[in-house]
Design a protein around this motif. Structure first.
Motif, PDB file in Angstrom:
ATOM      1  N   SER A 203      17.947  -1.732   5.168  1.00 31.91           N
ATOM      2  CA  SER A 203      17.944  -2.165   3.550  1.00 31.91           C
ATOM      3  C   SER A 203      17.265  -0.915   2.565  1.00 31.91           C
ATOM      4  O   SER A 203      16.288  -0.879   2.587  1.00 31.91           O
ATOM      5  N   ILE A 204      18.621  -0.643   1.768  1.00 36.46           N
ATOM      6  CA  ILE A 204      17.401   0.580   0.759  1.00 36.46           C
ATOM      7  C   ILE A 204      16.409   0.216  -0.327  1.00 36.46           C
ATOM      8  O   ILE A 204      15.620   0.986  -0.058  1.00 36.46           O
ATOM      9  N   ASP A 205      16.968  -1.039  -0.255  1.00 36.30           N
ATOM     10  CA  ASP A 205      15.514  -1.026  -1.113  1.00 36.30           C
ATOM     11  C   ASP A 205      14.504  -1.207  -0.822  1.00 36.30           C
ATOM     12  O   ASP A 205      13.347  -0.934  -0.932  1.00 36.30           O
ATOM     13  N   LYS A 206      14.173  -2.185   0.559  1.00 35.84           N
ATOM     14  CA  LYS A 206      13.103  -2.310   1.557  1.00 35.84           C
ATOM     15  C   LYS A 206      12.861  -1.134   1.776  1.00 35.84           C
ATOM     16  O   LYS A 206      11.634  -0.992   2.054  1.00 35.84           O
ATOM     17  N   LEU A 207      13.776  -0.296   2.390  1.00 40.82           N
ATOM     18  CA  LEU A 207      13.494   1.310   2.791  1.00 40.82           C
ATOM     19  C   LEU A 207      12.519   2.193   1.847  1.00 40.82           C
ATOM     20  O   LEU A 207      11.788   2.857   1.762  1.00 40.82           O
ATOM     21  N   LEU A 208      12.924   1.838   0.056  1.00 38.36           N
ATOM     22  CA  LEU A 208      12.256   2.391  -0.742  1.00 38.36           C
ATOM     23  C   LEU A 208      10.440   2.386  -1.023  1.00 38.36           C
ATOM     24  O   LEU A 208      10.676   2.766  -1.847  1.00 38.36           O
ATOM     25  N   THR A 209      10.931   0.889  -1.007  1.00 35.26           N
ATOM     26  CA  THR A 209       9.900   0.059  -0.872  1.00 35.26           C
ATOM     27  C   THR A 209       8.502   0.149  -0.093  1.00 35.26           C
ATOM     28  O   THR A 209       7.196   1.006  -0.257  1.00 35.26           O
ATOM     29  N   LEU A 210       9.113   0.769   1.394  1.00 35.03           N
ATOM     30  CA  LEU A 210       8.293   0.968   2.268  1.00 35.03           C
ATOM     31  C   LEU A 210       7.518   2.514   1.952  1.00 35.03           C
ATOM     32  O   LEU A 210       6.934   2.526   2.320  1.00 35.03           O
ATOM     33  N   SER A 211       8.961   3.360   1.816  1.00 35.71           N
ATOM     34  CA  SER A 211       7.849   4.893   1.361  1.00 35.71           C
ATOM     35  C   SER A 211       7.097   4.852   0.287  1.00 35.71           C
ATOM     36  O   SER A 211       7.082   5.546   0.391  1.00 35.71           O
ATOM     37  N   MET A 266       9.467   7.816  21.062  1.00 36.45           N
ATOM     38  CA  MET A 266       8.623   9.163  20.471  1.00 36.45           C
ATOM     39  C   MET A 266       7.257   8.428  19.800  1.00 36.45           C
ATOM     40  O   MET A 266       6.359   9.153  19.813  1.00 36.45           O
ATOM     41  N   MET A 267       6.657   7.158  20.094  1.00 40.87           N
ATOM     42  CA  MET A 267       5.368   7.230  20.748  1.00 40.87           C
ATOM     43  C   MET A 267       5.055   7.680  21.712  1.00 40.87           C
ATOM     44  O   MET A 267       3.785   8.265  21.348  1.00 40.87           O
ATOM     45  N   LYS A 268       5.693   7.788  22.857  1.00 42.87           N
ATOM     46  CA  LYS A 268       4.775   8.677  23.649  1.00 42.87           C
ATOM     47  C   LYS A 268       4.923  10.367  23.505  1.00 42.87           C
ATOM     48  O   LYS A 268       3.833  10.302  24.258  1.00 42.87           O
ATOM     49  N   GLU A 269       6.059  10.618  23.114  1.00 42.06           N
ATOM     50  CA  GLU A 269       5.777  11.735  22.304  1.00 42.06           C
ATOM     51  C   GLU A 269       4.332  12.345  21.141  1.00 42.06           C
ATOM     52  O   GLU A 269       4.396  13.408  21.484  1.00 42.06           O
ATOM     53  N   VAL A 270       4.324  11.429  20.619  1.00 39.49           N
ATOM     54  CA  VAL A 270       3.573  12.015  19.570  1.00 39.49           C
ATOM     55  C   VAL A 270       2.332  11.026  19.486  1.00 39.49           C
ATOM     56  O   VAL A 270       2.628  10.014  17.820  1.00 39.49           O
ATOM     57  N   PRO A 271       1.920  10.509  20.172  1.00 43.33           N
ATOM     58  CA  PRO A 271       0.641   9.226  20.591  1.00 43.33           C
ATOM     59  C   PRO A 271       0.378   9.348  19.065  1.00 43.33           C
ATOM     60  O   PRO A 271      -0.447   8.216  18.499  1.00 43.33           O
ATOM     61  N   ASN A 272      -0.421  10.384  17.958  1.00 43.74           N
ATOM     62  CA  ASN A 272      -0.660  10.965  17.523  1.00 43.74           C
ATOM     63  C   ASN A 272      -0.752  11.111  15.184  1.00 43.74           C
ATOM     64  O   ASN A 272      -1.209  10.486  14.694  1.00 43.74           O
ATOM     65  N   LYS A 273       1.144  10.218  15.814  1.00 42.15           N
ATOM     66  CA  LYS A 273       1.537  10.259  14.660  1.00 42.15           C
ATOM     67  C   LYS A 273       1.931   9.063  14.499  1.00 42.15           C
ATOM     68  O   LYS A 273       2.042   8.379  15.169  1.00 42.15           O
ATOM     69  N   LYS A 274       2.184   8.549  13.024  1.00 46.15           N
ATOM     70  CA  LYS A 274       2.101   7.278  12.472  1.00 46.15           C
ATOM     71  C   LYS A 274       3.736   7.140  12.399  1.00 46.15           C
ATOM     72  O   LYS A 274       4.492   8.337  11.292  1.00 46.15           O
ATOM     73  N   LEU A 275       3.879   5.934  12.863  1.00 40.40           N
ATOM     74  CA  LEU A 275       5.650   6.040  12.823  1.00 40.40           C
ATOM     75  C   LEU A 275       6.115   4.276  12.412  1.00 40.40           C
ATOM     76  O   LEU A 275       5.592   3.884  12.808  1.00 40.40           O
ATOM     77  N   TYR A 276       6.939   4.247  11.274  1.00 41.06           N
ATOM     78  CA  TYR A 276       7.017   3.229  10.515  1.00 41.06           C
ATOM     79  C   TYR A 276       8.737   3.652  11.193  1.00 41.06           C
ATOM     80  O   TYR A 276       9.708   3.629  10.204  1.00 41.06           O
ATOM     81  N   ALA A 277       9.069   1.852  11.854  1.00 40.62           N
ATOM     82  CA  ALA A 277      10.384   1.453  11.495  1.00 40.62           C
ATOM     83  C   ALA A 277      11.121   0.754  10.827  1.00 40.62           C
ATOM     84  O   ALA A 277      10.680   0.255   9.574  1.00 40.62           O
ATOM     85  N   ALA A 278      12.404   1.563   9.639  1.00 38.67           N
ATOM     86  CA  ALA A 278      13.359   1.138   8.534  1.00 38.67           C
ATOM     87  C   ALA A 278      13.182  -0.251   8.650  1.00 38.67           C
ATOM     88  O   ALA A 278      14.059  -0.775   9.587  1.00 38.67           O
ATOM     89  N   PRO A 279      13.444  -0.517   7.823  1.00 38.97           N
ATOM     90  CA  PRO A 279      13.575  -1.831   7.165  1.00 38.97           C
ATOM     91  C   PRO A 279      15.067  -2.827   7.759  1.00 38.97           C
ATOM     92  O   PRO A 279      15.525  -1.903   6.429  1.00 38.97           O
ATOM     93  N   ALA A 280      15.039  -3.805   7.851  1.00 38.35           N
ATOM     94  CA  ALA A 280      16.944  -4.205   8.364  1.00 38.35           C
ATOM     95  C   ALA A 280      16.762  -4.608   6.565  1.00 38.35           C
ATOM     96  O   ALA A 280      15.801  -5.357   5.804  1.00 38.35           O
ATOM     97  N   GLN A 281      18.032  -5.615   6.383  1.00 42.69           N
ATOM     98  CA  GLN A 281      18.981  -6.743   4.848  1.00 42.69           C
ATOM     99  C   GLN A 281      18.230  -7.548   5.240  1.00 42.69           C
ATOM    100  O   GLN A 281      16.888  -7.950   4.113  1.00 42.69           O
ATOM    101  N   GLU A 282      17.685  -8.451   6.726  1.00 41.61           N
ATOM    102  CA  GLU A 282      17.442  -9.715   6.782  1.00 41.61           C
ATOM    103  C   GLU A 282      15.724  -9.578   6.650  1.00 41.61           C
ATOM    104  O   GLU A 282      15.157  -9.007   6.079  1.00 41.61           O
ATOM    105  N   ASP A 283      14.959 -10.964   6.517  1.00 36.76           N
ATOM    106  CA  ASP A 283      13.738 -11.007   6.414  1.00 36.76           C
ATOM    107  C   ASP A 283      13.051 -10.265   7.722  1.00 36.76           C
ATOM    108  O   ASP A 283      13.926 -10.086   8.529  1.00 36.76           O
ATOM    109  N   ASN A 284      11.536 -10.040   7.213  1.00 38.35           N
ATOM    110  CA  ASN A 284      10.659  -9.913   8.502  1.00 38.35           C
ATOM    111  C   ASN A 284      10.879 -10.221  10.018  1.00 38.35           C
ATOM    112  O   ASN A 284      10.442  -9.315  11.285  1.00 38.35           O
TER     113      ASN A 284
END
Ligand code: 13P
Ligand code: SF4
Length: 343
Positions: A203-211, A266-284
């Motif tokens: 979802s582009i709207d949810k992605l922009l909100t997360l961003s 990704m988490m194994k490769e960069v355990p100290n970085k923060k990673l967020y999954a882009a949200p999908a259109q449906e609810d959480n």
């Protein structure tokens, strides 16, 4: 042993269900069993980044579709166990036809591959005989046999750039990757109307909100995503490319627009970085950024499949020969052996 009593009934059961329905004792330690079977059978386990974490952890190699096919082409194991989807296992069989290739669940398909039935695709290519046919690796062996050159998301731009400028191009089956390639290469292309259900669910709207919530996070995306998602991204690339980007970039926060399974490596490769999954259109509660085809493989199915060497991937020998050439062309461009395609 089940292998020796492969009856028509068993074949039918696998075709219908996709896997062998063998009852397993609750106390079985799958990690121990699978490791023992690997040794006993000289088998290699190749897993895609979208597989469940336990499968990634027990695999000999975890990679993107290009990396896994390169390994499949070169392995000296007797059995290739493909923890991925059907087109990936088929590609391994095409590249290395004397090996036994097995897939934990034969029903692990792909919406892109399904969107491109060989008969319809043949009619389309026949209607444009002067066009060079480029197909994304996410398609059936039959479609590859109708192709001039295959590509994956990590080499698609260089494949298109290797085609002489005066040649018109058909690109299939992913229209989103196709549109991205038109933008990146400036080449006009006839696109097949296929898409990945997982990457079209963002979802582009949810992605922009997360961003907005994490303004320091860079957005990175897989090119199977729609154009409005790709426009927001600092980096667009294959699964392996995305992992490499978060490893080498000096930023420490990222929003990841691809199937959520990638977060494990990704988490194994960069355990100290923060990673967020882009949200999908449906609810959480919706697992839309999970590919249900990829997730059909489980540790239990992997273990049973290795024990009984079923389900096995078969590719008709004529199709195998015709599909091999466009895949080999891709590997030659990818390795830098060929820079201009003489098609
Ligand atoms: P890559 O592994 O090539 O990035 O693409 C993955 C894919 O589409 C699997 O569905
Ligand atoms: Fe196919 Fe999309 Fe699943 Fe990849 S994520 S296997 S492209 S349906």
């Amino acid at each position: 042993m089940l292998l020796n009593i492969m009856t028509d009934i068993l074949k039918e059961e696998i075709e219908e269900r996709g896997y062998l329905n063998v009852e397993v004792d609750k106390s079985v330690d799958f990690v121990k069993e699978i490791n023992a079977l690997k040794k006993e059978k000289n088998a290699v386990i190749l897993a895609h980044y979208y597989q469940e974490p336990d499968i990634q952890d027990i695999a000999d190699y975890v990679g993107d579709s290009l990396g896994l096919s390169q390994i499949a082409a070169e392995t000296d194991a007797d059995i290739i166990v493909f923890a991925g989807v059907q087109f990936m296992a088929e590609t391994a069989k095409i590249l290395n036809p004397t090996k036994k290739v097995i897939l934990p669940d034969l029903k692990a398909g792909c919406s892109l591959a399904e969107s491109c039935p060989p008969q319809e695709f043949k009619a389309f290519t026949d209607a444009h005989p002067d066009h060079i046919v480029v197909t994304y690796v996410n398609c059936s062996a039959e479609v590859k046999a109708l192709t001039d050159i295959v590509c994956t998301s990590s080499n698609a731009v260089s494949i298109i750039n290797a085609i002489p400028k005066d040649k018109p191009i058909i690109f299939a089956p992913d229209k989103n990757l196709g549109k991205y390639l038109i933008k990146e290469t400036g080449r006009d292309m006839l696109l097949w109307d296929g898409a990945c259900i997982v990457h079209e669910a963002f979802s582009i709207d949810k992605l922009l909100t997360l961003s907005a919530e994490y303004p320091n996070a860079k957005i990175i995306a897989h090119p199977e995503s729609e154009a409005h998602i790709l426009q927001t991204a600092t980096y667009v690339g294959s699964t392996a490319g995305m992992i490499n980007f978060v490893k080498t970039d000096d930023h420490d926060e990222f929003i990841i627009a691809t199937e959520a399974g990638i977060l494990h490596q990704m988490m194994k490769e960069v355990p100290n970085k923060k990673l967020y999954a882009a949200p999908a259109q449906e609810d959480n509660t919706c697992a839309c950024s999970e590919c249900h085809f990829m997730k059909m493989n489980t540790m239990q199915k992997l273990c049973i499949c290795m024990k009984h060497e079923l389900p096995e991937i078969h590719v008709d020998s004529e199709i195998q020969k015709r599909a091999l050439l466009p895949i080999e062309r891709m590997l030659d461009v990818s390795s830098g052996k060929v820079s201009v395609l003489n098609l």
